[in-house]
Design a protein around this motif. Structure first.
Motif, mmCIF file in Angstrom:
data_model
loop_
_atom_site.group_PDB
_atom_site.id
_atom_site.type_symbol
_atom_site.label_atom_id
_atom_site.label_comp_id
_atom_site.label_asym_id
_atom_site.label_seq_id
_atom_site.Cartn_x
_atom_site.Cartn_y
_atom_site.Cartn_z
ATOM 1 N N TYR A 4 0.907 -1.226 0.041
ATOM 2 C CA TYR A 4 -0.066 -0.082 0.157
ATOM 3 C C TYR A 4 0.882 1.319 0.055
ATOM 4 O O TYR A 4 2.025 1.209 0.515
ATOM 5 N N GLU A 5 0.474 2.454 -0.511
ATOM 6 C CA GLU A 5 0.957 3.557 -0.714
ATOM 7 C C GLU A 5 0.917 4.219 0.618
ATOM 8 O O GLU A 5 -0.328 4.223 1.452
ATOM 9 N N PRO A 6 1.461 4.949 1.037
ATOM 10 C CA PRO A 6 1.390 5.911 2.479
ATOM 11 C C PRO A 6 0.270 7.104 2.345
ATOM 12 O O PRO A 6 -0.108 7.296 1.038
ATOM 13 N N ALA A 7 -0.424 7.038 3.318
ATOM 14 C CA ALA A 7 -1.415 8.220 3.258
ATOM 15 C C ALA A 7 -1.096 9.359 3.767
ATOM 16 O O ALA A 7 -0.257 9.574 4.583
ATOM 17 N N ASP A 8 -1.634 10.421 3.136
ATOM 18 C CA ASP A 8 -1.228 11.685 3.574
ATOM 19 C C ASP A 8 -1.834 12.312 4.649
ATOM 20 O O ASP A 8 -1.286 13.093 5.671
ATOM 21 N N ILE A 9 -3.245 11.771 5.387
ATOM 22 C CA ILE A 9 -3.827 12.162 6.377
ATOM 23 C C ILE A 9 -4.174 10.753 7.204
ATOM 24 O O ILE A 9 -4.563 10.034 6.471
ATOM 25 N N PRO A 10 -4.322 10.795 8.456
ATOM 26 C CA PRO A 10 -4.504 9.464 8.986
ATOM 27 C C PRO A 10 -6.054 9.056 8.969
ATOM 28 O O PRO A 10 -6.210 7.953 9.146
ATOM 29 N N MET A 11 -7.078 10.095 8.871
ATOM 30 C CA MET A 11 -8.320 9.574 8.369
ATOM 31 C C MET A 11 -9.226 10.595 7.466
ATOM 32 O O MET A 11 -8.731 11.488 7.452
#
Length: 123
Positions: A4-11
């Protein structure tokens, strides 16, 4: 998780974790373990406190929607691995923090009857 690609924001903003029409249950023990790991990290990652708190509400009966929200937090961590607070044991600095945030507009619908009963007990 490695693919998976990293997310920019946690939610995701305005996410409503309490609205899950499918209500497909997941392994509660695994979910609790993931929440426990994230709670440990909140001492050095204040950006996680609110989203971990939101997800921790559903430890009794987690669903796939809740599990996806927790996995997104881990994806966010993957992209922000170098962020965090460092507490040096030799420093005499006092830590003071202020926040003025709406936490991405995330809401949790509260049961009004609970609050009405709570107010009656306080009076």
């Amino acid at each position: 998780m490695e693919t998976y690609e990293p997310a920019d924001i946690p939610m995701v903003g305005k996410s409503k974790l309490d609205e899950d029409p499918q209500w497909k249950a997941v392994d509660a023990t695994r979910y609790r373990g993931m929440i426990g790991t994230l709670m440990y990290l909140t001492s050095s990652r204040p950006d996680l406190v609110f989203v971990v708190y939101m997800c921790s509400w559903y430890q009794a009966k987690p669903t796939e929607k809740h599990l996806h929200a927790v996995k997104r937090i881990f994806r966010y961590l993957r992209g922000t691995i170098n962020m965090g607070l460092w507490y040096s044991k030799d420093s005499c600095n006092a830590l003071t923090a202020f926040a003025d945030a709406d936490h991405a507009g995330i809401t949790l619908e509260e049961d009004e009857t609970f609050w009405e009963g709570e107010e009656a007990e306080l009076e």
